[in-house]
Design an enzyme around this catalytic site. Sequence first.
Site, short mmCIF file in Angstrom:
data_model
loop_
_atom_site.label_atom_id
_atom_site.label_comp_id
_atom_site.label_asym_id
_atom_site.label_seq_id
_atom_site.Cartn_x
_atom_site.Cartn_y
_atom_site.Cartn_z
N ASN A 9 0.86 -1.18 0.00
CA ASN A 9 0.00 0.00 0.00
C ASN A 9 0.91 1.23 0.00
O ASN A 9 1.52 1.55 1.00
CB ASN A 9 -0.89 -0.04 1.26
CG ASN A 9 -1.74 1.20 1.42
OD1 ASN A 9 -1.81 2.03 0.52
ND2 ASN A 9 -2.37 1.33 2.57
N TRP A 10 0.97 1.88 -1.16
CA TRP A 10 1.90 3.02 -1.29
C TRP A 10 1.36 4.30 -0.66
O TRP A 10 2.07 5.30 -0.58
CB TRP A 10 2.21 3.27 -2.76
CG TRP A 10 2.98 2.16 -3.43
CD1 TRP A 10 3.38 0.97 -2.86
CD2 TRP A 10 3.45 2.12 -4.78
NE1 TRP A 10 4.06 0.21 -3.79
CE2 TRP A 10 4.12 0.89 -4.97
CE3 TRP A 10 3.36 3.02 -5.86
CZ2 TRP A 10 4.70 0.54 -6.19
CZ3 TRP A 10 3.94 2.67 -7.08
CH2 TRP A 10 4.61 1.44 -7.23
N LYS A 11 0.10 4.29 -0.27
CA LYS A 11 -0.53 5.46 0.35
C LYS A 11 -0.32 6.72 -0.51
O LYS A 11 -0.23 6.61 -1.73
CB LYS A 11 -0.01 5.63 1.78
CG LYS A 11 -0.14 4.32 2.58
CD LYS A 11 0.11 4.45 4.04
CE LYS A 11 -0.09 3.09 4.71
NZ LYS A 11 0.08 3.10 6.14
N HIS A 94 -9.21 0.78 5.09
CA HIS A 94 -7.92 0.97 5.77
C HIS A 94 -8.13 1.87 6.99
O HIS A 94 -8.96 2.79 6.95
CB HIS A 94 -6.92 1.60 4.80
CG HIS A 94 -5.54 1.60 5.37
ND1 HIS A 94 -5.11 2.57 6.23
CD2 HIS A 94 -4.52 0.72 5.24
CE1 HIS A 94 -3.87 2.29 6.60
NE2 HIS A 94 -3.48 1.18 6.01
N GLU A 96 -6.58 4.28 8.09
CA GLU A 96 -6.44 5.72 7.82
C GLU A 96 -7.72 6.28 7.21
O GLU A 96 -8.09 7.43 7.47
CB GLU A 96 -5.22 5.95 6.92
CG GLU A 96 -3.92 5.78 7.70
CD GLU A 96 -2.74 5.28 6.90
OE1 GLU A 96 -2.73 5.41 5.66
OE2 GLU A 96 -1.81 4.74 7.53
N GLU A 166 -5.10 -5.29 10.70
CA GLU A 166 -4.11 -4.22 10.86
C GLU A 166 -4.34 -3.51 12.19
O GLU A 166 -5.14 -2.56 12.25
CB GLU A 166 -4.23 -3.22 9.72
CG GLU A 166 -3.93 -3.83 8.37
CD GLU A 166 -3.33 -2.80 7.44
OE1 GLU A 166 -2.26 -3.08 6.90
OE2 GLU A 166 -3.90 -1.71 7.28
N GLY A 172 2.74 2.05 10.80
CA GLY A 172 3.65 3.18 10.63
C GLY A 172 4.36 3.59 11.91
O GLY A 172 4.98 4.64 11.98
N SER A 212 3.82 -2.41 10.24
CA SER A 212 5.27 -2.42 10.40
C SER A 212 5.92 -3.76 10.05
O SER A 212 6.88 -4.19 10.69
CB SER A 212 5.66 -2.00 11.82
OG SER A 212 5.19 -0.68 12.08
N GLY A 233 3.06 -1.18 4.25
CA GLY A 233 3.08 0.25 3.99
C GLY A 233 4.50 0.72 3.70
O GLY A 233 4.99 0.61 2.56
N GLY A 234 5.15 1.26 4.71
CA GLY A 234 6.47 1.87 4.55
C GLY A 234 7.47 1.01 3.78
O GLY A 234 8.16 1.50 2.87
P1 PGA Z 1 3.14 0.12 7.67
O1 PGA Z 1 1.66 0.29 7.08
O2 PGA Z 1 3.68 -1.15 7.06
O3 PGA Z 1 3.87 1.35 7.25
O4 PGA Z 1 3.00 -0.01 9.14
C1 PGA Z 1 0.81 -0.80 6.92
C2 PGA Z 1 -0.50 -0.37 6.33
O5 PGA Z 1 -0.97 0.72 6.64
O6 PGA Z 1 -1.09 -1.09 5.52
#
Ligand code: PGA
Length: 249
Positions: A9-11, A94, A96, A166, A172, A212, A233-234
Site C-alpha cells: 500500500n503506497w498510500k 484501511h 487511515e 491491521e 507506521g 510495520s 506500507g512503509g
Molecule cells: P506500515 O503500514 O507497514 O507502514 O506499518 C501498513 C499499512 O498501513 O497497511
Amino acid sequence: MRRNIVAGNWKMNNDLPQTEALLQDLKKHVVPDNVSVMVAPTFVNLYHAFESVREYSVEVIAQDMHQAKSGAFTGEVSAAMLKSVGVKTTIIGHSERRAMFWETNEILALKVNAALENDMTSVFCFGEELEDRKSGNHFNIVKEQLEEGLFHVKNDDFKNIILAYEPVWAIGTGETASPEQAQEMHKYVRGLVTDAYTNEIAENVSILYGGSVKPANAKEIFANPDVDGGLIGGAALKAEDFMAIVNSF
Ligand code: PGA
C-alpha cells in the site's frame, strides 16, 4: 487452498516518475510462484502502473473507492472507473480511511457491495486501536468491524474477499504485533468466518497481517498457520525491502 498474498500500500507517496521508477525496480526481481503480489499506487497513477506491469506478475490494485455508481461526488472514484483502467481489486476500510476520512462500518459495507457488484475483490481491513488492546476489547472491536462491514455478503461472494488484520497501534509506528498476537487474532477471525459462513470458506480466505512488516520480521510473522501474507506500507516503498518480504514464505 488459500493464497499467500503480499500487497504493498503506497498510500499518498510516489508521483508519476517515482511510480515508474519503483515499478522498474520491482521488475528486476522474480516473483516466486507461491505468492500473489499486489501494489496499490495512488489513483492518478493506476493506469500508468497497470500498463507498466502488463508483462510482470504483479497486480495493480486501488487503495480505496467510492460506493456510488457515479454522479455528483466531487473528488471520488467509482468501481467502474477502476475497472476501466484494469484494476480488479481494491483495499477497503484501511484504518487511515476509518480515522481520517470518517469511514464507518456502514459505509464500508456499501463499498464492499459496490466492489462485488462490479466483480471486484476487496482487501477488507480491520483492527483495533491501542486503547482497545490495552483494555482487552480488541476481539470485540474486530468482531464488530467484521459483522457490521462485511458479514452481510453471501457465501458465494467470499471468494472475492481478502481479509487484512491491521492493529492501528502497529501501523507506521515501527511497533509490530508479535507473531503470537498476530496468530491469535487471525485464528480468532478465521473462527468468526467459520461461524458466520462455513469451515470451507474460512479455510479458503486469505488473512493478511499489516503493521510495520519489514524484511527483518516478515518470516516469523508469515510462519504462523493463520497468517497468509501481509499488507505492507512503509517497506513497500523500496523494491528490495518489498521483494525481501515477498520472499519470506
Ligand atoms: P506500515 O503500514 O507497514 O507502514 O506499518 C501498513 C499499512 O498501513 O497497511
